[in-house]
Design a protein around this motif. Structure first.
Motif, PDB file in Angstrom:
ATOM      1  N   ASP A  61       0.840  -1.191   0.000  1.00  0.00           N
ATOM      2  CA  ASP A  61       0.000   0.000   0.000  1.00  0.00           C
ATOM      3  C   ASP A  61       0.874   1.239   0.000  1.00  0.00           C
ATOM      4  OD1 ASP A  61      -2.410  -1.412   0.077  1.00  0.00           O
ATOM      5  OD2 ASP A  61      -2.279  -1.636   2.246  1.00  0.00           O
ATOM      6  N   ILE A  62       0.558   2.180  -0.871  1.00  0.00           N
ATOM      7  CA  ILE A  62       1.251   3.468  -0.926  1.00  0.00           C
ATOM      8  C   ILE A  62       0.176   4.557  -0.927  1.00  0.00           C
ATOM      9  CG2 ILE A  62       3.002   4.851  -2.079  1.00  0.00           C
ATOM     10  CD1 ILE A  62       3.809   2.379  -3.652  1.00  0.00           C
ATOM     11  N   PRO A  63      -0.355   4.889   0.235  1.00  0.00           N
ATOM     12  CA  PRO A  63      -1.403   5.914   0.265  1.00  0.00           C
ATOM     13  C   PRO A  63      -0.845   7.297  -0.056  1.00  0.00           C
ATOM     14  CG  PRO A  63      -0.776   5.287   2.484  1.00  0.00           C
ATOM     15  CD  PRO A  63      -0.029   4.387   1.549  1.00  0.00           C
ATOM     16  N   ASN A  64      -1.717   8.180  -0.517  1.00  0.00           N
ATOM     17  CA  ASN A  64      -1.389   9.583  -0.801  1.00  0.00           C
ATOM     18  C   ASN A  64      -0.352   9.739  -1.906  1.00  0.00           C
ATOM     19  OD1 ASN A  64      -3.036  10.244   1.446  1.00  0.00           O
ATOM     20  ND2 ASN A  64      -1.301   9.860   2.783  1.00  0.00           N
ATOM     21  N   SER A  65      -0.293   8.795  -2.814  1.00  0.00           N
ATOM     22  CA  SER A  65       0.635   8.879  -3.938  1.00  0.00           C
ATOM     23  C   SER A  65      -0.135   8.808  -5.239  1.00  0.00           C
ATOM     24  CB  SER A  65       1.649   7.738  -3.910  1.00  0.00           C
ATOM     25  OG  SER A  65       2.520   7.878  -2.835  1.00  0.00           O
ATOM     26  N   VAL A  66       0.450   9.369  -6.270  1.00  0.00           N
ATOM     27  CA  VAL A  66      -0.125   9.254  -7.609  1.00  0.00           C
ATOM     28  C   VAL A  66       0.831   8.433  -8.461  1.00  0.00           C
ATOM     29  CG1 VAL A  66      -1.486  11.376  -7.518  1.00  0.00           C
ATOM     30  CG2 VAL A  66       0.865  11.475  -8.284  1.00  0.00           C
ATOM     31  N   LYS A  67       0.271   7.834  -9.486  1.00  0.00           N
ATOM     32  CA  LYS A  67       1.037   6.900 -10.322  1.00  0.00           C
ATOM     33  C   LYS A  67       2.304   7.534 -10.899  1.00  0.00           C
ATOM     34  CE  LYS A  67      -0.021   3.430 -13.767  1.00  0.00           C
ATOM     35  NZ  LYS A  67      -1.087   2.855 -14.583  1.00  0.00           N
ATOM     36  N   ASP A  68       2.226   8.810 -11.271  1.00  0.00           N
ATOM     37  CA  ASP A  68       3.382   9.478 -11.884  1.00  0.00           C
ATOM     38  C   ASP A  68       4.532   9.687 -10.907  1.00  0.00           C
ATOM     39  OD1 ASP A  68       1.921   9.589 -14.208  1.00  0.00           O
ATOM     40  OD2 ASP A  68       1.252  11.654 -13.899  1.00  0.00           O
ATOM     41  N   ASN A  69       4.267   9.593  -9.596  1.00  0.00           N
ATOM     42  CA  ASN A  69       5.309   9.824  -8.587  1.00  0.00           C
ATOM     43  C   ASN A  69       5.921   8.530  -8.057  1.00  0.00           C
ATOM     44  OD1 ASN A  69       4.739  12.513  -8.852  1.00  0.00           O
ATOM     45  ND2 ASN A  69       3.630  12.692  -6.946  1.00  0.00           N
ATOM     46  N   ILE A  70       5.580   7.400  -8.651  1.00  0.00           N
ATOM     47  CA  ILE A  70       6.081   6.101  -8.198  1.00  0.00           C
ATOM     48  C   ILE A  70       7.029   5.540  -9.251  1.00  0.00           C
ATOM     49  CG2 ILE A  70       5.445   3.762  -7.495  1.00  0.00           C
ATOM     50  CD1 ILE A  70       4.382   5.859  -5.618  1.00  0.00           C
ATOM     51  N   ASP A  71       8.181   5.060  -8.807  1.00  0.00           N
ATOM     52  CA  ASP A  71       9.157   4.440  -9.695  1.00  0.00           C
ATOM     53  C   ASP A  71       9.443   3.032  -9.181  1.00  0.00           C
ATOM     54  OD1 ASP A  71      11.029   4.226 -11.778  1.00  0.00           O
ATOM     55  OD2 ASP A  71      12.658   4.830 -10.454  1.00  0.00           O
ATOM     56  N   VAL A  72       9.252   2.038 -10.035  1.00  0.00           N
ATOM     57  CA  VAL A  72       9.467   0.639  -9.658  1.00  0.00           C
ATOM     58  C   VAL A  72      10.539   0.049 -10.571  1.00  0.00           C
ATOM     59  CG1 VAL A  72       8.413  -1.637  -9.402  1.00  0.00           C
ATOM     60  CG2 VAL A  72       7.070   0.416  -8.908  1.00  0.00           C
ATOM     61  N   VAL A  73      11.573  -0.526  -9.962  1.00  0.00           N
ATOM     62  CA  VAL A  73      12.637  -1.196 -10.713  1.00  0.00           C
ATOM     63  C   VAL A  73      12.669  -2.649 -10.251  1.00  0.00           C
ATOM     64  CG1 VAL A  73      15.100  -1.281 -11.199  1.00  0.00           C
ATOM     65  CG2 VAL A  73      13.977   0.931 -10.896  1.00  0.00           C
ATOM     66  N   VAL A  74      12.427  -3.553 -11.195  1.00  0.00           N
ATOM     67  CA  VAL A  74      12.451  -4.982 -10.881  1.00  0.00           C
ATOM     68  C   VAL A  74      13.682  -5.583 -11.534  1.00  0.00           C
ATOM     69  CG1 VAL A  74      11.229  -7.170 -11.076  1.00  0.00           C
ATOM     70  CG2 VAL A  74       9.939  -5.056 -10.772  1.00  0.00           C
ATOM     71  N   ARG A  75      14.482  -6.229 -10.704  1.00  0.00           N
ATOM     72  CA  ARG A  75      15.654  -6.952 -11.206  1.00  0.00           C
ATOM     73  C   ARG A  75      15.377  -8.446 -11.023  1.00  0.00           C
ATOM     74  NH1 ARG A  75      18.139  -2.690  -8.054  1.00  0.00           N
ATOM     75  NH2 ARG A  75      18.894  -1.091  -9.473  1.00  0.00           N
ATOM     76  N   GLN A  76      16.300  -9.284 -11.443  1.00  0.00           N
ATOM     77  CA  GLN A  76      16.075 -10.723 -11.336  1.00  0.00           C
ATOM     78  C   GLN A  76      15.930 -11.191  -9.892  1.00  0.00           C
ATOM     79  OE1 GLN A  76      19.229 -12.624 -13.488  1.00  0.00           O
ATOM     80  NE2 GLN A  76      18.122 -12.511 -15.414  1.00  0.00           N
ATOM     81  N   ASP A  77      16.611 -10.504  -8.958  1.00  0.00           N
ATOM     82  CA  ASP A  77      16.597 -10.987  -7.579  1.00  0.00           C
ATOM     83  C   ASP A  77      16.124  -9.947  -6.560  1.00  0.00           C
ATOM     84  OD1 ASP A  77      18.733  -9.317  -7.845  1.00  0.00           O
ATOM     85  OD2 ASP A  77      20.181 -10.624  -6.886  1.00  0.00           O
ATOM     86  N   SER A  78      15.655  -8.783  -7.040  1.00  0.00           N
ATOM     87  CA  SER A  78      15.213  -7.744  -6.105  1.00  0.00           C
ATOM     88  C   SER A  78      14.250  -6.777  -6.776  1.00  0.00           C
ATOM     89  CB  SER A  78      16.420  -6.966  -5.564  1.00  0.00           C
ATOM     90  OG  SER A  78      17.052  -6.276  -6.616  1.00  0.00           O
ATOM     91  N   VAL A  79      13.590  -5.992  -5.939  1.00  0.00           N
ATOM     92  CA  VAL A  79      12.701  -4.939  -6.416  1.00  0.00           C
ATOM     93  C   VAL A  79      12.980  -3.685  -5.584  1.00  0.00           C
ATOM     94  CG1 VAL A  79      10.772  -5.631  -4.926  1.00  0.00           C
ATOM     95  CG2 VAL A  79      10.320  -4.310  -6.964  1.00  0.00           C
ATOM     96  N   VAL A  80      13.003  -2.528  -6.264  1.00  0.00           N
ATOM     97  CA  VAL A  80      13.206  -1.250  -5.590  1.00  0.00           C
ATOM     98  C   VAL A  80      12.035  -0.346  -5.961  1.00  0.00           C
ATOM     99  CG1 VAL A  80      14.692   0.770  -5.329  1.00  0.00           C
ATOM    100  CG2 VAL A  80      15.712  -1.484  -5.700  1.00  0.00           C
ATOM    101  N   ILE A  81      11.362   0.174  -4.936  1.00  0.00           N
ATOM    102  CA  ILE A  81      10.215   1.059  -5.131  1.00  0.00           C
ATOM    103  C   ILE A  81      10.560   2.390  -4.490  1.00  0.00           C
ATOM    104  CG2 ILE A  81       7.761   1.394  -4.693  1.00  0.00           C
ATOM    105  CD1 ILE A  81       7.714  -1.738  -4.276  1.00  0.00           C
ATOM    106  N   SER A  82      10.427   3.463  -5.250  1.00  0.00           N
ATOM    107  CA  SER A  82      10.680   4.791  -4.700  1.00  0.00           C
ATOM    108  C   SER A  82       9.609   5.736  -5.204  1.00  0.00           C
ATOM    109  CB  SER A  82      12.074   5.281  -5.080  1.00  0.00           C
ATOM    110  OG  SER A  82      12.219   5.297  -6.480  1.00  0.00           O
ATOM    111  N   GLY A  83       9.435   6.826  -4.485  1.00  0.00           N
ATOM    112  CA  GLY A  83       8.426   7.784  -4.898  1.00  0.00           C
ATOM    113  C   GLY A  83       8.273   8.911  -3.904  1.00  0.00           C
ATOM    114  N   GLU A  84       7.198   9.662  -4.103  1.00  0.00           N
ATOM    115  CA  GLU A  84       6.893  10.803  -3.262  1.00  0.00           C
ATOM    116  C   GLU A  84       5.434  10.738  -2.835  1.00  0.00           C
ATOM    117  OE1 GLU A  84       7.731  14.207  -5.653  1.00  0.00           O
ATOM    118  OE2 GLU A  84       9.868  13.776  -5.764  1.00  0.00           O
TER     119      GLU A  84
END
Length: 133
Positions: A61-84
């Motif tokens: 869950d990422i409340p109070n966020s909009v789709k344009d402010n979320i960055d998701v990077v999926v690698r073979q062995d990990s995932v990194v989620i960042s945003g505002e």
């Protein structure tokens, strides 16, 4: 003759950093409880990872966020989620905004095909469907 005590410089350094931590903790408490609790929590989002057939499903869950402010990077062995996050508060005649950045990294239990990953962000709920390798 009196016994000599061997001086350990690392003990003094450790004590210094303990006192410094106490100072900053006290400093953070002097602001509002909301700021202090968000600082302790580190604005971390909880992620749930489960295997479903030939896919790995990651939800959070990422409340109070909009789709344009979320960055998701999926690698073979990990995932990194960042945003505002931006939260607008209105109380009578006063308006307020709370803005924060976050980053969450998670190791995956199995390797996935990052090129065929599907990402959906709807209503504050992030769903990542990644096929297992």
């Amino acid at each position: 003759m009196a016994d000599l005590i061997k001086w350990d410089p690392f003990q003094d350094i450790t004590g210094f950093f303990d006192e410094l931590d106490k100072l900053f903790t006290h400093f953070m408490k002097s602001f509002s409880e909301e700021l202090y609790s968000s600082q302790l929590a580190g604005n971390r989002m909880n992620l749930q990872v489960k295997e479903e057939g030939s896919n790995l499903i990651i939800t959070g869950d990422i409340p109070n966020s909009v789709k344009d402010n979320i960055d998701v990077v999926v690698r073979q062995d990990s995932v990194v989620i960042s945003g505002e996050n931006l939260l607008q508060k209105e109380d009578g005649q006063q308006k307020g905004y709370q803005w924060s950045k976050f980053t969450r990294a998670c190791s995956l239990p199995v390797r996935v095909n990052s090129e065929r990953t599907e990402i959906d962000f709807t209503g504050g709920k992030l769903t990542i469907r990644a096929p297992k390798v």
